[in-house]
Design an enzyme around this catalytic site. Structure first.
Site, PDB file in Angstrom:
ATOM      1  CB  ALA A   1     -22.217  28.315 -15.834  1.00 52.78           C
ATOM      2  CG  ASP A   2     -25.792  22.550 -16.956  1.00 50.40           C
ATOM      3  OD1 ASP A   2     -26.156  22.312 -15.787  1.00 50.40           O
ATOM      4  OD2 ASP A   2     -25.712  21.660 -17.832  1.00 50.40           O
ATOM      5  CB  THR A   3     -20.161  21.752 -16.829  1.00 48.04           C
ATOM      6  OG1 THR A   3     -19.754  23.124 -16.791  1.00 48.04           O
ATOM      7  CG2 THR A   3     -19.051  20.917 -17.452  1.00 48.04           C
TER       8      THR A   3
ATOM      9  N   GLY B   1     -22.200  25.566 -20.916  1.00 51.73           N
ATOM     10  CA  GLY B   1     -23.015  26.654 -21.423  1.00 51.73           C
ATOM     11  C   GLY B   1     -22.934  27.835 -20.465  1.00 51.73           C
TER      12      GLY B   1
END
Length: 209
Positions: free
Chosen positions: A86-88, A123
């Site tokens: 995950a990435d923010t 994501g």
């Protein structure tokens, strides 16, 4: 949780490819019957100049998940894992605001965000460690930050909370007091959209209830 053994008989565990304590807590909150293994991956976070915010978070989340594959292979564990990456990011006026380098940069970001709407993109990538098959998606939430005085900005930065947060605030911590309202998924702003993740896990017949 319901888990269909017939379709994904070889899936032995979920792997969260993240060092984020917030994401660990969110995955733990799902109370999945499959064991969840936490694996911190070190990945290249450079991005292409022309990428949209959605492309940024999807590609970086996929990199994080894929980086866990050789690490799992070294452990030589039986069965396949579903790796979650995950990435923010925070986006204001088309600019991507990542984690601040120091308190001064945190204050600069907060000055820009205060009193305005901005977007938070997260994501999520799910990768089968045995086949390399990947599913990637994202969510976007709009956030309105309260108008803040210079004194408020300085005091918040001094708490240290902004230091490891994209956009220099954490909505699940003291940052909750400077957010006026949101439009979209709250957990997306925390860093892992649980509704989206549950839909993606369901494609592997892994259900949260």
């Amino acid at each position: 949780m319901a888990y269909n053994q017939s379709r994904n008989e070889a899936i032995s565990q979920l792997v969260l490819a993240s060092s984020s304590p917030r994401r660990k807590e969110l995955v733990a909150s799902l109370d999945l019957s499959l064991p969840v293994y936490i694996l911190s991956t070190d990945t290249d976070e450079t991005i292409e100049a022309g990428w949209s915010p959605a492309q940024v978070v999807e590609q970086l989340s996929l990199r994080k998940a894929n980086a866990a594959i050789p690490m799992l292979q070294q452990k030589q564990e039986d069965g396949a894992s579903i790796i979650i990456g995950a990435d923010t990011i925070v986006v204001l006026d088309g600019d991507v605001l990542g984690k601040p380098a120091d308190d001064e940069e945190a204050k600069s970001m907060l000055r820009r965000l205060q009193g305005r709407w901005h977007e938070v993109y997260s994501g999520v990538a799910c990768v089968n460690s045995a086949t390399g098959e990947a599913k990637v998606a994202h969510r976007m939430t709009k956030v309105m930050m309260k108008p803040l005085s210079e004194n408020q900005i300085a005091r918040y930065a001094a708490t240290g909370e902004p230091r490891d947060k994209a956009g220099s605030y954490g909505i699940q911590g003291l940052g909750s007091t400077i957010v006026e309202r949101i439009d979209g998924c709250y957990f997306n702003v925390v860093g892992l959209p649980l509704s989206l993740l549950s839909d993606m896990l369901a494609t592997y017949d892994i259900a949260v209830f």
